[in-house]
Design a protein around this motif. Structure first.
Motif, PDB file in Angstrom:
ATOM      1  N   ALA A 164      -3.182   6.429   1.428  1.00 17.59           N
ATOM      2  CA  ALA A 164      -4.014   5.589   0.560  1.00 17.59           C
ATOM      3  C   ALA A 164      -5.480   5.979   0.711  1.00 17.59           C
ATOM      4  O   ALA A 164      -5.898   6.532   1.721  1.00 17.59           O
ATOM      5  N   THR A 188      -2.721   3.843  -3.678  1.00 18.31           N
ATOM      6  CA  THR A 188      -3.519   2.619  -3.563  1.00 18.31           C
ATOM      7  C   THR A 188      -4.922   2.916  -3.060  1.00 18.31           C
ATOM      8  O   THR A 188      -5.118   3.763  -2.185  1.00 18.31           O
ATOM      9  N   VAL A 233       0.833  -1.207   0.000  1.00 24.13           N
ATOM     10  CA  VAL A 233       0.000   0.000   0.000  1.00 24.13           C
ATOM     11  C   VAL A 233       0.867   1.256   0.000  1.00 24.13           C
ATOM     12  O   VAL A 233       1.760   1.409   0.828  1.00 24.13           O
TER      13      VAL A 233
END
Ligand code: SAM
Length: 123
Positions: free
Chosen positions: A68, A23, A19
């Motif tokens: 993310a 992402t 990640v």
């Protein structure tokens, strides 16, 4: 599409290394039971109990810190108990939406139909 996918099996914490700020992560964990009888969350010999929900929320915060984009679904305890703020406390500071989901499986016919569920996003 799966020919280009890398499928990894393990505890949710194992995805951390994949990640980055680019992402998008969708979490579909075992739902927290909303009543004493609706308690199916045992996908393995390890129960996904409240301390697992707390561990998952800690992990959500770790991935949020990476930048993310995150989305998590769960049951809405307020269907049964309007005072239950378990997820409000756990995901304080994030965007908690309530969406209507259709549930066609319930031993009690009158409880089949639309029910609120939580979608918790960090954007
Ligand atoms: C609601 S289901 C997800 C269903 C899946 N998204 C689908 O569409 O088929 C919850 C899943 O979480 C998995 N699970 C339980 N504990 C876990 C853990 N510690 N780490 C990762 N996955 C876990 C269960 O095995 C189960 O497959």
């Amino acid at each position: 599409m799966l020919q280009r996918a890398n499928i990894v099996q393990g505890d949710f914490s194992a995805v951390s290394e994949f990640v980055t700020a680019d992402t998008f992560v969708y979490f579909d964990p075992p739902y927290r039971p909303i009543s004493k009888t609706a308690n199916f969350n045992s996908y393995s010999r390890y129960d996904f109990n409240d301390s697992e929900q707390i561990r998952l929320a800690d992990f959500y915060r770790q991935l949020d810190a990476k930048g993310a984009k995150l989305m998590l679904s769960n049951s809405d305890p307020q269907n049964e108990n309007p005072d239950d703020d378990f997820f409000e406390k756990l995901y304080q500071g994030f965007n908690i939406k309530r969406v209507s989901a259709n549930r066609s499986i319930n031993s009690n016919g009158s409880k089949r139909g639309a029910i609120a569920e939580l979608l918790i996003v960090n954007y």
